[in-house]
Design an enzyme around this catalytic site. Structure first.
Site, PDB file in Angstrom:
ATOM      1  N   GLY A  90      62.634  -8.282  40.945  1.00  0.00           N
ATOM      2  CA  GLY A  90      63.345  -7.337  40.078  1.00  0.00           C
ATOM      3  C   GLY A  90      64.860  -7.492  40.158  1.00  0.00           C
ATOM      4  N   ALA A 124      61.739  -5.275  43.666  1.00  0.00           N
ATOM      5  CA  ALA A 124      61.154  -3.935  43.668  1.00  0.00           C
ATOM      6  C   ALA A 124      60.710  -3.635  45.093  1.00  0.00           C
ATOM      7  CB  ALA A 124      59.978  -3.891  42.717  1.00  0.00           C
ATOM      8  N   GLU A 151      65.717 -10.119  37.811  1.00  0.00           N
ATOM      9  CA  GLU A 151      65.472  -9.594  36.454  1.00  0.00           C
ATOM     10  C   GLU A 151      66.593  -8.657  35.998  1.00  0.00           C
ATOM     11  OE1 GLU A 151      61.461  -8.436  37.710  1.00  0.00           O
ATOM     12  OE2 GLU A 151      60.751  -9.375  35.866  1.00  0.00           O
ATOM     13  N   GLU A 153      57.290 -12.980  43.039  1.00  0.00           N
ATOM     14  CA  GLU A 153      56.148 -12.082  42.837  1.00  0.00           C
ATOM     15  C   GLU A 153      54.806 -12.784  43.038  1.00  0.00           C
ATOM     16  OE1 GLU A 153      58.778 -12.340  40.842  1.00  0.00           O
ATOM     17  OE2 GLU A 153      59.471 -10.355  40.217  1.00  0.00           O
TER      18      GLU A 153
HETATM   19  N1  DAK Z   1      60.777  -4.185  49.361  1.00  0.00           N
HETATM   20  C1  DAK Z   1      60.808  -3.377  50.439  1.00  0.00           C
HETATM   21  N2  DAK Z   1      61.479  -3.659  51.556  1.00  0.00           N
HETATM   22  C2  DAK Z   1      62.159  -4.829  51.594  1.00  0.00           C
HETATM   23  C3  DAK Z   1      62.184  -5.724  50.496  1.00  0.00           C
HETATM   24  C4  DAK Z   1      61.439  -5.367  49.321  1.00  0.00           C
HETATM   25  N3  DAK Z   1      61.430  -6.102  48.203  1.00  0.00           N
HETATM   26  N4  DAK Z   1      62.927  -6.791  50.837  1.00  0.00           N
HETATM   27  C5  DAK Z   1      63.362  -6.557  52.092  1.00  0.00           C
HETATM   28  N5  DAK Z   1      62.919  -5.379  52.534  1.00  0.00           N
HETATM   29  C6  DAK Z   1      63.161  -4.758  53.833  1.00  0.00           C
HETATM   30  C7  DAK Z   1      62.332  -5.431  54.933  1.00  0.00           C
HETATM   31  O1  DAK Z   1      61.023  -4.909  54.941  1.00  0.00           O
HETATM   32  C8  DAK Z   1      63.139  -5.052  56.132  1.00  0.00           C
HETATM   33  O2  DAK Z   1      62.860  -3.712  56.474  1.00  0.00           O
HETATM   34  P1  DAK Z   1      62.360  -3.286  57.985  1.00  0.00           P
HETATM   35  O3  DAK Z   1      61.136  -4.078  58.214  1.00  0.00           O
HETATM   36  O4  DAK Z   1      63.509  -3.685  58.865  1.00  0.00           O
HETATM   37  O5  DAK Z   1      62.135  -1.808  57.891  1.00  0.00           O
HETATM   38  C9  DAK Z   1      64.565  -5.093  55.667  1.00  0.00           C
HETATM   39  O6  DAK Z   1      64.498  -4.983  54.247  1.00  0.00           O
HETATM   40  C10 DAK Z   1      65.261  -6.401  56.003  1.00  0.00           C
HETATM   41  O7  DAK Z   1      64.448  -7.455  55.511  1.00  0.00           O
HETATM   42  P2  DAK Z   1      64.054  -8.740  56.399  1.00  0.00           P
HETATM   43  O8  DAK Z   1      63.969  -8.381  57.839  1.00  0.00           O
HETATM   44  O9  DAK Z   1      62.851  -9.349  55.782  1.00  0.00           O
HETATM   45  O10 DAK Z   1      65.348  -9.659  56.181  1.00  0.00           O
HETATM   46  P3  DAK Z   1      65.422 -11.251  56.205  1.00  0.00           P
HETATM   47  O11 DAK Z   1      66.877 -11.585  56.140  1.00  0.00           O
HETATM   48  O12 DAK Z   1      64.609 -11.809  57.321  1.00  0.00           O
HETATM   49  O13 DAK Z   1      64.716 -11.738  54.851  1.00  0.00           O
HETATM   50  C11 DAK Z   1      64.303 -11.643  52.446  1.00  0.00           C
HETATM   51  C12 DAK Z   1      65.318 -11.397  53.606  1.00  0.00           C
HETATM   52  C13 DAK Z   1      64.966 -11.131  51.163  1.00  0.00           C
HETATM   53  C14 DAK Z   1      64.074 -13.151  52.304  1.00  0.00           C
HETATM   54  C15 DAK Z   1      62.982 -10.923  52.748  1.00  0.00           C
HETATM   55  O14 DAK Z   1      63.267  -9.571  53.093  1.00  0.00           O
HETATM   56  C16 DAK Z   1      62.020 -10.941  51.592  1.00  0.00           C
HETATM   57  O15 DAK Z   1      61.352 -11.947  51.328  1.00  0.00           O
HETATM   58  N6  DAK Z   1      61.918  -9.788  50.903  1.00  0.00           N
HETATM   59  C17 DAK Z   1      60.977  -9.619  49.791  1.00  0.00           C
HETATM   60  C18 DAK Z   1      61.492 -10.316  48.580  1.00  0.00           C
HETATM   61  C19 DAK Z   1      60.515 -10.198  47.424  1.00  0.00           C
HETATM   62  O16 DAK Z   1      59.339 -10.627  47.539  1.00  0.00           O
HETATM   63  N7  DAK Z   1      60.976  -9.623  46.334  1.00  0.00           N
HETATM   64  C20 DAK Z   1      60.170  -9.440  45.157  1.00  0.00           C
HETATM   65  C21 DAK Z   1      59.531  -8.107  45.230  1.00  0.00           C
HETATM   66  S1  DAK Z   1      58.361  -7.896  43.930  1.00  0.00           S
HETATM   67  C22 DAK Z   1      56.825  -4.088  37.712  1.00  0.00           C
HETATM   68  C23 DAK Z   1      58.015  -4.614  37.373  1.00  0.00           C
HETATM   69  C24 DAK Z   1      58.740  -5.355  38.286  1.00  0.00           C
HETATM   70  C25 DAK Z   1      58.238  -5.591  39.531  1.00  0.00           C
HETATM   71  C26 DAK Z   1      57.043  -5.059  39.871  1.00  0.00           C
HETATM   72  C27 DAK Z   1      56.326  -4.303  38.966  1.00  0.00           C
HETATM   73  N8  DAK Z   1      56.041  -3.350  36.778  1.00  0.00           N
HETATM   74  C28 DAK Z   1      56.262  -3.637  35.405  1.00  0.00           C
HETATM   75  C29 DAK Z   1      55.061  -2.413  37.204  1.00  0.00           C
HETATM   76  C30 DAK Z   1      59.006  -6.370  40.444  1.00  0.00           C
HETATM   77  C31 DAK Z   1      58.420  -6.885  41.524  1.00  0.00           C
HETATM   78  C32 DAK Z   1      59.238  -7.412  42.596  1.00  0.00           C
HETATM   79  O17 DAK Z   1      60.451  -7.451  42.549  1.00  0.00           O
END
Ligand code: DAK
Length: 265
Positions: free
Chosen positions: A114, A69, A117, A137
């Site tokens: 997500g 997400a 998921e 998460e």
């Molecule tokens: N959200 C927003 N931007 C993201 C992102 C994300 N999940 N993942 C990557 N990006 C963006 C980065 O911010 C970056 O943007 P700029 O800073 O250049 O503007 C760009 O994509 C490239 O990312 P990186 O520079 O970080 O690239 P790397 O190759 O160094 O790293 C990475 C790739 C995938 C390991 C890293 O980006 C990372 O750790 N990303 C976050 C992964 C993560 O934590 N995903 C889980 C998100 S939480 C809900 C239901 C579901 C959910 C929530 C609520 N409800 C029922 C209400 C779900 C929650 C989630 O999925």
């Protein structure tokens, strides 16, 4: 039928198979509310198209399926925004399972949070060697919210799911294959062709029996065995209302390939 043109998705239709690509590559295809709403609309439209017989979900760009997400969007959520987002997400996951046609995840890179998921809500997953899965998460102070805690444990067992959800660790495609999350791992450049090949194979079967088999597996999965077998019995019986059952059995006896027409008449 409405136009399948979206801001955050690319839809390509070829030989009864729709390929839907998440298209925010600069943000690693992170799922924001507009993309989620578009995906719900897109899948509802594809479900209504009788000539589409299988759907593939994949990610645009080189690095990601869906990196979760959109954290930047979520950080600003009010509780009401979170509720709406959650409602859409959960509706989407159930809708994928309820669709009459198979939905295949072709995971081409990061499938985190997500992203894992959504892939798990699909009927099965093919992954490229560059794919990563995980539920990070916990590192954001939250837990999976689109059914990850539930579908992950059903896919790979309770203890593995707890370890993944509590550590936030990422696993590579090969490990996901070993755990049973993924059906097949293929070289990166062969992923879409492999997903299209299996989608076309399914598209060549009778639509009524494909639908019946998918429904029986999904509806029976969370049910006790005796009731699940009743679900199967009803689905089996329904196949005999379709021309394809007559055609399939006649083709066997006549030693030829079946020509399924998908007609209920
Ligand atoms: N959200 C927003 N931007 C993201 C992102 C994300 N999940 N993942 C990557 N990006 C963006 C980065 O911010 C970056 O943007 P700029 O800073 O250049 O503007 C760009 O994509 C490239 O990312 P990186 O520079 O970080 O690239 P790397 O190759 O160094 O790293 C990475 C790739 C995938 C390991 C890293 O980006 C990372 O750790 N990303 C976050 C992964 C993560 O934590 N995903 C889980 C998100 S939480 C809900 C239901 C579901 C959910 C929530 C609520 N409800 C029922 C209400 C779900 C929650 C989630 O999925």
């Amino acid at each position: 039928m409405k136009e399948l043109s979206y801001e955050n998705l690319i839809v390509e239709i070829d030989e009864k198979v729709a390929v839907v690509s998440f298209n925010r590559p600069k943000a690693l295809n992170a799922l924001n509310p507009p993309m989620l709403e578009e995906l719900v609309d897109c899948l509802q439209t594809l479900e209504a198209k009788e000539d589409i017989r299988a759907v593939i979900l994949t990610g645009a760009g080189e690095k990601a399926f869906v990196a979760g997400a959109d954290i930047k969007a979520m950080a600003e959520f009010t509780p009401l925004d979170a509720k709406k987002f959650s409602g859409y997400g959960q509706h989407l996951m159930h809708f994928i399972e309820d669709m009459s046609k198979p939905v295949i995840a072709a995971v081409n890179g990061f499938a985190l949070g997500g992203g894992t998921e959504i892939a798990l809500a699909c009927d099965f997953i093919y992954a490229s060697e560059k794919a990563w899965f995980g539920q990070p998460e916990i590192n954001l102070g939250v837990i999976p919210g689109f059914g990850g805690t539930q579908r992950l444990s059903r896919a790979c067992g309770k203890a593995r799911a707890i370890e993944l959800c509590l550590t936030g660790d990422r696993i590579k495609a090969e490990e996901a294959l070993r755990l049973g999350l993924v059906n097949r791992v293929v070289p990166h450049e062969e992923l879409l062709d492999a997903a299209k090949a299996v989608a076309r194979k399914i598209a060549s079967k009778g639509a009524v029996s494909v639908r019946a088999a998918k429904r029986a597996v999904h509806a029976g999965f969370d049910t006790d065995l005796r009731n699940a077998c009743r679900i199967e019995r009803d689905a089996f019986a329904l196949c005999f209302a379709a021309k394809d059952q007559k055609e399939g059995m006649a083709a066997f006896m006549e030693k030829r390939e079946p020509n399924f027409t998908d007609s209920l008449e």
